[in-house]
Structures are given as structure tokens and as C-alpha cells.
Design an enzyme around this catalytic site. Structure first.
Site, short mmCIF file in Angstrom:
data_model
loop_
_atom_site.label_atom_id
_atom_site.label_comp_id
_atom_site.label_asym_id
_atom_site.label_seq_id
_atom_site.Cartn_x
_atom_site.Cartn_y
_atom_site.Cartn_z
N THR A 80 46.51 -72.14 -21.26
CA THR A 80 47.17 -73.38 -20.85
C THR A 80 47.32 -74.28 -22.07
O THR A 80 46.36 -74.54 -22.79
CB THR A 80 46.39 -74.10 -19.74
OG1 THR A 80 47.03 -75.35 -19.44
CG2 THR A 80 44.95 -74.37 -20.12
N HIS A 123 30.25 -67.74 -16.37
CA HIS A 123 28.93 -67.38 -16.87
C HIS A 123 28.27 -66.29 -16.03
O HIS A 123 27.21 -65.76 -16.41
CB HIS A 123 28.03 -68.62 -16.91
CG HIS A 123 27.04 -68.62 -18.03
ND1 HIS A 123 26.52 -67.46 -18.57
CD2 HIS A 123 26.49 -69.62 -18.75
CE1 HIS A 123 25.67 -67.75 -19.54
NE2 HIS A 123 25.63 -69.06 -19.69
#
Length: 403
Positions: A324, A376
Site C-alpha cells: 500500500t 506474529h
């Protein structure tokens, strides 16, 4: 109706587009009402290819009046289309029209021959109809009546002195305005909330010296514009460096499905494109097979067709990693949300000339920040930083020619 004539519009969290008729014939049966949400491969209508004439605004017949089927009927193509209301069609131009445009023409009694189409081939779009309706309503607003002529009369006797009344409170406008969300906005909201709920988001930020890339871009951007008819931006350089990083650390190109890790053999980069009323992420497929020129051409093509609503549904699917570019609007640092089921997304900040210390001396360099948001659950901080450092290394030591 003719083959490839637009039958209806679909709206998802990724794209709004028109679906053409798969065959020539007559719309003989409508199975799903307009505005309903259906699953993939749901049969919503049928087309009679027999060539028989049908009323211009045929409705599905009630069950009690349905004729008995003829023996061994020929199969009818199945399409998805909303049933048109049983009213007289207004005059319309010769080009194909979507069901939404027809419905708006009937509801507002619009002569379609007086509406200028801005779509492909002069086709009338939803936005053309909304603009025409607004102009039509403005023209129909009646002018205020002229004030009555003054009437001469004898002046009344002066009133006795009285105390002046307190001033009236000033008129105020409403403090709120309620507007329902569009289908695309609802889907984006659901997708973003689901991503935050699903992934353990962590963001790492690296500062990148883009001076070598900036100098190469300055040398070639005039020839690039002259030879290929498009600007040379920083984004294809970032995509190219990202591909090198994904080859080196392929786990960033993976996805999570339940308790399974999906390892992708292709590198398909999704590029976020800002629209007037939302956001869409078209995909550059086999991005690792393209050089800077090929990547710039793909970015321009996908962004242009995304803003004109000409993307196909499969062009916003199958991405393995997303980028982005919020730097295009002047932003320096942001923390993007992961595009599920991917495990990472790279945010690109604006390139700005900044004083930095090099060998104990102050120098002016072209600096950019990269923000990598990663899941994560699969990606540890060390791996995320190694990947981003690899992208940084490629950009800071750029040597590949662009022409």
C-alpha cells in the site's frame, strides 16, 4: 437481448462490475430478487434461446399460471439478473444498458436518449443517471413568486412605547445526517475488522536511502514518458525490491489456513488503489517475471481500470503479498492492516529530501520509510526485520537499468 449485453451489476468487498449476457435470447425466468445476497454459482435467472418474443418487461409468472413444460426442453443458459418492474419502458438509446440504469430511468421517467453516456463505447452508467436526475430536479424547482405590489394607506397612529421583545433564537441546521453505507464500504469494514481479530498484528519500520533510485528516475523519467506514455514513479522500484525479498525469505509470501501454512510457489503482488468511495487491491500476477517497465505498466493499467470499474473479479483475487503506497498522499509512516489470509503487507511512505549524517558530515539525501505489518502467529520479529532489510538493501544499492 443480444449476447454480451449487460444484464445486471454485482457488488462485493472488492469490485462493482456489470455481468454480460452469456447468450442471445429472451429473459424467461428470474429466480432472485434485486438487492439480495447470494452465494457463488447460485442460479438466479434463465435465458430462452428459442427466439420467441417476450414482453419488454416480463415478470416471472405465478405458480398457478405456469404452463406445463414441453417434452425434453432445451437447456437454458443460467444468469444472475434482477427482475425488471412491470412498467412501460421509456425511450432509450441503441447501446446496451444495465438493469440498474433501466430501473432508474423508469422510476424517474427519464428519456435515455437525452442522457450522455461516459462509459465504455458511450454506454450510460449509474453516475451518468445520477447527474442527469440532479440536473432535472434543479430545473423543476419553482421560482419564488414575485412580491405583491405596495398598497398605499394612511399611516397608522404611532403605537404607545413598549419594551422591545427579546430577540428570537437564530435558526440552526440539523446537527447530523444519516447515510447508509455502500455495499463495498460494508465489505471493507467487515474485512478489516476480521483481519484485526484474526492476526496478531506487529509493525516494523525501516528508513531507506532512496538517493540512487531518485537519481536514476530523474535521468530516465522524460524518456520514459516519451517512449511509453506514462510517468515513472517510485512504486515499481519498491515492488521489484520486494520480489527479491520474497525470494530470499519465502515465508513472507505464505498464508495461514486454520492450523496449516500454505506456501505459494508464485509471487502475486496486490497493489492497494484508493477509490472515491473505498479501496480495492488488484493483483499483479507473476510479479517476479517483470522488470521495472513491466511493473510500472501493470500498476498503471490496474489502477486506471479499477477507478473506471472495469476490473474483472479474478483480477482482485489470488494475491500472496500486498503493498500500500500511502506516500502518494504525502504520508510518511503508517501501520497498514494485513490483507487476509496473507501474513504481511508493506506500507510505502513519501520520498523526502532530508539532512542526514554520513561519515560524520551532514548530507541531503532522499529518504523513505517502509512499514511492514506482519502476522506474529507465523512471522517472528527477526524474520520480518531481515526481510525488510533485504528490500532496503536492494533499493539503496540500485543498479538495474529501467529502459
Amino acid at each position: 437481448m443480444e449476447r454480451d449485453e449487460p444484464l445486471f451489476e454485482i457488488s462485493t468487498d472488492k469490485v462493482d462490475t456489470e455481468i454480460p449476457s452469456p447468450a442471445a435470447g429472451t429473459l424467461s425466468e428470474v429466480l432472485v430478487e434485486e438487492g439480495k445476497t447470494v452465494g457463488i454459482a447460485t442460479v438466479v435467472a434463465r435465458i430462452d434461446e428459442g427466439g420467441g418474443a417476450a414482453p419488454a418487461a416480463a415478470q416471472p409468472a405465478p405458480a398457478a399460471a405456469a404452463p406445463e413444460p414441453e417434452p425434453q426442453p432445451e437447456p437454458q443458459p443460467e444468469v444472475v439478473a434482477p427482475p425488471p418492474p412491470p412498467v412501460e419502458e421509456p425511450a432509450e438509446p441503441a447501446g446496451p444498458l444495465s438493469p440498474l440504469v433501466r430501473r432508474m430511468a423508469r422510476e424517474y421517467s427519464i428519456d435515455l436518449s437525452k442522457v450522455k453516456g461516459t462509459g465504455a463505447g458511450g454506454r450510460i452508467t449509474k453516475q451518468d443517471m445520477e447527474g442527469h436526475i440532479a440536473r432535472q430536479q434543479a430545473q423543476q424547482t419553482p421560482a419564488p413568486p414575485p412580491p405583491p405590489p405596495p398598497v398605499e394607506a394612511a399611516p397608522p397612529p404611532p403605537p404607545p412605547p413598549i419594551e422591545a421583545p427579546p430577540p428570537l433564537p437564530a435558526a440552526t441546521q440539523a446537527k447530523t445526517r444519516i447515510e447508509p453505507m455502500s455495499t463495498m464500504r460494508i465489505r471493507i469494514a467487515e474485512h478489516m475488522v476480521a483481519s484485526r481479530r484474526t492476526s496478531a498484528h506487529v509493525t516494523t519500520i525501516h528508513k531507506v536511502d532512496m538517493t540512487k533510485v531518485a537519481r536514476m528516475r530523474d535521468r530516465h523519467k522524460a524518456d520514459f514518458q516519451s517512449n511509453y506514455g506514462m510517468s515513472l514513479t517510485y512504486l515499481p522500484f519498491v515492488v521489484r525490491a520486494t520480489v527479491v525479498g520474497l525470494r530470499t525469505y519465502p515465508l513472507l509470501n505464505a498464508a495461514i489456513e486454520g492450523n496449516n501454512i500454505i506456501h505459494h510457489n508464485e509471487i502475486n503482488i496486490g497493489i492497494a488503489v484508493a477509490l472515491e468511495n473505498g479501496l480495492i487491491v488488484p493483483v499483479i500476477r507473476q510479479a517476479d517475471e517483470k522488470n521495472v517497465l513491466g511493473l510500472q505498466r501493470s500498476i498503471v493499467d490496474l489502477a486506471t481500470r479499477a477507478r473506471s470499474r472495469q476490473l474483472k473479479p479474478d483480477e482482485v483475487q489470488g494475491g500472496t503479498f500486498s503493498i500500500t503506497n500511502f506516500g502518494g498522499f504525502g504520508s510518511v509512516i503508517a501501520t497498514p492492516i494485513i490483507n487476509q489470509p496473507q501474513v504481511a503487507i508493506l506500507g510505502v511512505g513519501a520520498v523526502e529530501k532530508t539532512p542526514v549524517v554520513i561519515d560524520d558530515a551532514i548530507a541531503i539525501r532522499s529518504i523513505m520509510y517502509l512499514s511492514l505489518s506482519f502476522d506474529h502467529r507465523l512471522i517472528d520479529g527477526a524474520l520480518a526485520d531481515q526481510f525488510t532489510a533485504k528490500v532496503k538493501q536492494v533499493l539503496e544499492n540500485w543498479s538495474e537499468e529501467v529502459l
